[in-house]
Design an enzyme around this catalytic site. Structure first.
Site, PDB file in Angstrom:
ATOM      1  N   LYS A   1       0.812  -1.220   0.000  1.00 25.07           N
ATOM      2  CA  LYS A   1       0.000   0.000   0.000  1.00 25.07           C
ATOM      3  C   LYS A   1       0.846   1.271   0.000  1.00 25.07           C
ATOM      4  CE  LYS A   1      -4.136  -2.007   2.031  1.00 25.07           C
ATOM      5  NZ  LYS A   1      -3.738  -3.448   2.076  1.00 25.07           N
TER       6      LYS A   1
HETATM    7  C1  LIG Z   1      -4.506  -4.441   1.472  1.00 28.42           C
HETATM    8  C2  LIG Z   1      -3.798  -5.728   1.312  1.00 28.42           C
HETATM    9  C3  LIG Z   1      -4.243  -6.712   0.397  1.00 28.42           C
HETATM   10  C4  LIG Z   1      -5.517  -6.573  -0.393  1.00 28.42           C
HETATM   11  O1  LIG Z   1      -5.449  -5.601  -1.421  1.00 28.42           O
HETATM   12  P1  LIG Z   1      -6.803  -5.076  -2.076  1.00 28.42           P
HETATM   13  O2  LIG Z   1      -6.363  -4.014  -3.034  1.00 28.42           O
HETATM   14  O3  LIG Z   1      -7.618  -4.514  -0.954  1.00 28.42           O
HETATM   15  O4  LIG Z   1      -7.466  -6.227  -2.734  1.00 28.42           O
HETATM   16  C5  LIG Z   1      -3.495  -7.873   0.257  1.00 28.42           C
HETATM   17  N1  LIG Z   1      -2.388  -8.075   0.997  1.00 28.42           N
HETATM   18  C6  LIG Z   1      -1.923  -7.161   1.872  1.00 28.42           C
HETATM   19  C7  LIG Z   1      -0.721  -7.469   2.680  1.00 28.42           C
HETATM   20  C8  LIG Z   1      -2.616  -5.957   2.071  1.00 28.42           C
HETATM   21  O5  LIG Z   1      -2.155  -5.071   2.966  1.00 28.42           O
END
Ligand SMILES: *Cc1c(COP(=O)(O)O)cnc(C)c1O
Length: 430
Positions: free
Chosen positions: A107
């Site tokens: 993220k």
């Molecule tokens: C947020 C997150 C996801 C999921 O991603 P999305 O875009 O919400 O589908 C998967 N793995 C990790 C470690 C995350 O922090």
């Protein structure tokens, strides 16, 4: 580029307004008026331009003239200022490590881009912007780090007391400056409800409140960069590229499908989920029936009702047959996830995290049904250390804590405890 609301009850708007508002006034998600298509020449040349130059050309049509070229190039350069290694696991499977950013979560890219874009826009605004965000773990750290020190933007993070890991808590409660952590006596859903209530409260509307979760176009769209970066490195394999995306809110995979719609040669996507299987069930039955969220060991994907799924439906014009040509969906239990972690470690010597392990399972299942001219990439969305308790217990080993995390761990936690919405409101109004 103009953005319209997928609820169709608000006027269309600029990139700037879409970023500042987060959600449209009718509570719909914003979607670009058109999906631009990149030239053949761009793809022929892709390995000869730098990653920031490539990212600039990808995002430019979505931003238009609202940020000048020089500034936009510097924003994407800073956003992508770390490594994105592709680690070969088997002959035809690789892990694409997206966790080398400052908070070790994928993220970081979206949060860093959004922070810089919003920081840029808020310079021309009289009042400060306040970013309000609820976190179940990873989002808070990435947002806090991305926005740290950005002028004109205050960040308030709500997290559930005792429900996030020590590392995650330290990442949001030790920064200071324009970052404030509110420790909520409740669960994640309580935090999220309070944030929603704040956006709807008439006495707070004059406050320039915005959200920083993946519904914001400035967090969602930059995730397209990953798929271009991978393609750029894997192009000379001359194989059909398949991506398995561990999915929760479906922002990341939706960005991948957008990249493909822009012309990126990707053969197929796999939506790999834990027991929160609304989308794999939809692909099987044709009915989208979100259920209550189930807690799992891959908890960043514990989402019963994925908010970005409506954008994926839009891309395929609500045609499930078109969607199924491009996306397959598989879901796995915690037991299967644990076995997968062990298999990747014992057979291939690679320490995955529980989310990557789910992605690996989806990829293997899909590839087992294809002939040999496919090359599969699963996204490793978090460093195993972020889920250190599960990983150490399952693999019976010690995970090294990277230095940049150690410094946060040694700092003192600082937060404000709150119990309910009235306490949040009085905090915001003061
Ligand atoms: C947020 C997150 C996801 C999921 O991603 P999305 O875009 O919400 O589908 C998967 N793995 C990790 C470690 C995350 O922090």
């Amino acid at each position: 580029m103009r953005y319209y609301s997928l609820n169709h009850n608000s006027k269309d708007t600029s990139f700037k307004n879409a970023v500042i508002r987060g959600l449209a006034p009718d509570r719909g998600l914003y979607f670009p008026n058109q999906i631009p298509i990149l030239s053949k020449k761009f793809f022929e040349n892709i390995e000869h331009i730098s990653v920031p130059e490539m990212a600039f050309q990808i995002i430019k049509p979505y931003v238009g003239k609202e940020i000048d070229n020089k500034k936009l190039l510097s924003i994407v350069t800073e956003t992508l200022d770390f490594e994105f290694p592709i680690v070969q696991i088997t002959d035809n499977i690789a892990a694409f490590e997206l966790f080398h950013g400052p908070t070790l979560a994928f993220k970081d890219v979206g949060a860093r881009f959004m922070a810089r874009a919003l920081g840029h826009f808020s310079k021309s605004m009289e009042d400060n912007t306040t970013v309000l965000v609820a976190t179940s773990g990873d989002t808070g750290g990435a947002v806090a780090n991305g926005f740290l020190g950005v002028d004109g933007v205050e960040v308030i993070i709500l997290y559930p007391k005792g429900k996030i890991s020590e590392i995650q808590e330290k990442q949001i409660t030790t920064l200071g400056q324009n970052i404030t952590a509110l420790e909520v006596d409740g669960v994640f859903d309580d935090c999220q409800e309070m944030v929603k209530a704040a956006f709807l409260d008439p006495s707070l509307t004059k406050m320039n409140l915005t959200s920083a979760n993946s519904i914001n176009v400035a967090r969602w769209l930059p995730q397209m960069f990953y798929y271009f970066i991978a393609y750029r490195s894997l192009k000379n394999k001359n194989k059909k590229l398949v991506f398995s995306v561990p999915s929760g809110n479906f922002g990341n995979i939706c960005a991948g499908v957008m990249a493909q719609q822009m012309g990126l040669p990707i053969d197929h996507f796999i939506a790999s989920t834990n027991s929160n299987d609304s989308v794999p069930r939809y692909l099987k039955t044709g009915n989208f029936e979100p259920l209550q969220t189930i807690q799992t060991i891959s908890n960043a994907m514990d989402v019963g009702n994925p908010s970005n799924f409506i954008r994926i439906q839009k891309i395929f014009n609500n045609d499930i047959f078109r969607m199924k040509k491009i996306i397959s969906g598989y879901s796995y239990s915690d037991i299967e996830t644990k076995k997968s972690l062990i298999e990747i470690y014992k057979k291939n010597g690679y320490i995955a995290d529980p989310h990557g392990a789910v992605g690996f399972l989806g990829l293997k299942e899909y590839l087992s049904k294809q002939n040999k001219d496919h090359y599969g990439v699963f996204l490793e969305t978090a460093h195993p250390v972020k889920f250190i308790d599960s990983v150490e217990k399952i693999l019976k080993l010690k995970v090294q804590i990277p230095n940049r995390l150690k410094s946060a761990l040694s700092k003192k936690k600082s937060c404000i405890p709150i119990k309910d919405f009235s306490e949040l409101k009085s905090y915001l109004l003061n």
